[in-house]
Motif scaffolding. Structure first.
Motif, PDB file in Angstrom:
ATOM      1  N   VAL A  62       0.667  -1.119   0.136  1.00 21.46           N
ATOM      2  CA  VAL A  62       0.353  -0.040  -0.305  1.00 21.46           C
ATOM      3  C   VAL A  62       0.947   1.383  -0.396  1.00 21.46           C
ATOM      4  N   VAL A  63       0.617   1.973  -1.050  1.00 26.53           N
ATOM      5  CA  VAL A  63       1.361   3.515  -1.375  1.00 26.53           C
ATOM      6  C   VAL A  63       0.259   4.590  -0.450  1.00 26.53           C
ATOM      7  N   LYS A  64      -1.073   4.658  -0.529  1.00 29.23           N
ATOM      8  CA  LYS A  64      -1.921   5.233  -0.294  1.00 29.23           C
ATOM      9  C   LYS A  64      -2.928   5.040   0.375  1.00 29.23           C
ATOM     10  N   VAL A  65      -3.429   5.500   1.413  1.00 30.32           N
ATOM     11  CA  VAL A  65      -4.949   5.440   1.840  1.00 30.32           C
ATOM     12  C   VAL A  65      -5.980   7.080   2.135  1.00 30.32           C
ATOM     13  N   THR A  66      -6.629   6.107   1.751  1.00 27.43           N
ATOM     14  CA  THR A  66      -7.606   6.926   2.473  1.00 27.43           C
ATOM     15  C   THR A  66      -8.733   7.288   3.916  1.00 27.43           C
ATOM     16  N   VAL A  67      -8.802   7.996   4.482  1.00 24.03           N
ATOM     17  CA  VAL A  67      -9.810   6.957   6.302  1.00 24.03           C
ATOM     18  C   VAL A  67     -10.394   7.984   5.803  1.00 24.03           C
ATOM     19  N   ILE A  68     -12.047   7.583   5.877  1.00 26.40           N
ATOM     20  CA  ILE A  68     -12.785   8.407   6.609  1.00 26.40           C
ATOM     21  C   ILE A  68     -13.222   8.219   7.678  1.00 26.40           C
ATOM     22  N   LYS A  73     -17.797   9.183  17.136  1.00 27.75           N
ATOM     23  CA  LYS A  73     -17.059   7.955  17.344  1.00 27.75           C
ATOM     24  C   LYS A  73     -15.586   7.577  16.818  1.00 27.75           C
ATOM     25  N   ILE A  74     -14.895   8.218  16.238  1.00 26.52           N
ATOM     26  CA  ILE A  74     -13.440   6.866  16.040  1.00 26.52           C
ATOM     27  C   ILE A  74     -13.081   8.881  16.309  1.00 26.52           C
ATOM     28  N   THR A  75     -11.800   8.938  16.341  1.00 21.42           N
ATOM     29  CA  THR A  75     -10.448  10.437  16.600  1.00 21.42           C
ATOM     30  C   THR A  75     -10.058   9.639  15.852  1.00 21.42           C
ATOM     31  N   PRO A  76      -9.535  10.830  14.819  1.00 22.95           N
ATOM     32  CA  PRO A  76      -8.039  10.479  14.267  1.00 22.95           C
ATOM     33  C   PRO A  76      -6.670   9.369  15.346  1.00 22.95           C
ATOM     34  N   GLN A  77      -6.761  10.333  16.925  1.00 21.30           N
ATOM     35  CA  GLN A  77      -5.973   9.817  17.182  1.00 21.30           C
ATOM     36  C   GLN A  77      -5.535   8.056  17.817  1.00 21.30           C
ATOM     37  N   ALA A  93       1.403   7.172   2.192  1.00 21.30           N
ATOM     38  CA  ALA A  93       0.991   8.551   2.459  1.00 21.30           C
ATOM     39  C   ALA A  93      -0.674   8.055   2.718  1.00 21.30           C
ATOM     40  N   ARG A  94      -1.147   8.461   3.425  1.00 22.57           N
ATOM     41  CA  ARG A  94      -2.302   8.908   3.796  1.00 22.57           C
ATOM     42  C   ARG A  94      -3.793  10.370   4.112  1.00 22.57           C
ATOM     43  N   THR A  95      -4.370  10.030   3.867  1.00 24.59           N
ATOM     44  CA  THR A  95      -5.386  11.102   4.325  1.00 24.59           C
ATOM     45  C   THR A  95      -6.865  11.308   5.231  1.00 24.59           C
ATOM     46  N   VAL A  96      -7.193  11.570   5.815  1.00 28.35           N
ATOM     47  CA  VAL A  96      -7.838  11.102   7.491  1.00 28.35           C
ATOM     48  C   VAL A  96      -9.203  12.116   7.373  1.00 28.35           C
ATOM     49  N   PHE A  97      -9.798  12.518   6.801  1.00 28.03           N
ATOM     50  CA  PHE A  97     -11.097  13.462   6.766  1.00 28.03           C
ATOM     51  C   PHE A  97     -12.544  12.902   7.579  1.00 28.03           C
ATOM     52  N   ASN A  98     -12.829  14.015   8.515  1.00 29.61           N
ATOM     53  CA  ASN A  98     -14.647  14.082   9.082  1.00 29.61           C
ATOM     54  C   ASN A  98     -15.994  13.699   8.741  1.00 29.61           C
ATOM     55  N   ASN A 104     -18.768   4.102  11.105  1.00 31.18           N
ATOM     56  CA  ASN A 104     -17.853   4.857  11.478  1.00 31.18           C
ATOM     57  C   ASN A 104     -16.130   5.186  11.315  1.00 31.18           C
ATOM     58  N   ILE A 105     -16.063   3.941  10.369  1.00 35.06           N
ATOM     59  CA  ILE A 105     -14.500   4.247   9.392  1.00 35.06           C
ATOM     60  C   ILE A 105     -15.362   3.502   8.279  1.00 35.06           C
ATOM     61  N   GLN A 106     -14.159   4.102   7.195  1.00 37.44           N
ATOM     62  CA  GLN A 106     -14.318   3.480   5.846  1.00 37.44           C
ATOM     63  C   GLN A 106     -12.982   3.878   5.329  1.00 37.44           C
ATOM     64  N   ILE A 107     -11.862   2.691   4.802  1.00 32.59           N
ATOM     65  CA  ILE A 107     -10.596   2.912   4.523  1.00 32.59           C
ATOM     66  C   ILE A 107     -10.584   2.238   2.581  1.00 32.59           C
ATOM     67  N   ASP A 108     -10.404   3.492   1.940  1.00 33.26           N
ATOM     68  CA  ASP A 108      -9.736   2.388   0.418  1.00 33.26           C
ATOM     69  C   ASP A 108      -8.350   2.820   0.653  1.00 33.26           C
TER      70      ASP A 108
END
Length: 114
Positions: A62-68, A73-77, A93-98, A104-108
């Motif tokens: 994996v070279v890049k993830v996007t986390v919603i 419910k779930i904090t970045p910490q 590389a990672r992008t996280v947004f609300n 509560n969570i989705q990751i691609d």
């Protein structure tokens, strides 16, 4: 050449699309919302890993993830604590947004096979 990896669900999407050595993995979520939030993060990453295994890849590819996340419910910490159990340095590389996405969570992810 493109290869489409079918989803096991009766929905109009592929679990992954492979173009040459690049793998685009569709958003994955937890299997069970009735468990602790940390477990939901782990389930989601394991589901991402299952898709990668279907195409003979792994989390190390994996070279890049996007986390919603639903920050209520779930904090970045919380994500960070569990994430390090599955991904190791050098981290993708990672992008996280609300977003209130209905769960509560989705990751691609994008992965590149060696």
């Amino acid at each position: 050449m493109k290869e489409y990896i079918k989803s096991g669900l009766p929905l109009a999407y592929s679990d992954a699309v492979i173009i040459d050595k690049t793998i685009f993995v569709a958003g994955q979520g937890p299997d069970n919302l009735d468990v602790a939030f940390e477990d939901q993060i782990g389930q989601t990453i394991k589901n991402l890993e299952k898709v990668l295994l279907k195409v003979e890849a792994s989390l190390k590819d994996v070279v890049k993830v996007t986390v919603i996340l639903n920050y209520e419910k779930i904090t970045p910490q919380m994500l960070e604590e569990v994430y390090k159990d599955y991904f190791t340095e050098p981290y993708p590389a990672r992008t996280v947004f609300n977003s209130d996405i209905g769960f509560n969570i989705q990751i691609d992810a994008i992965a590149v096979k060696s």
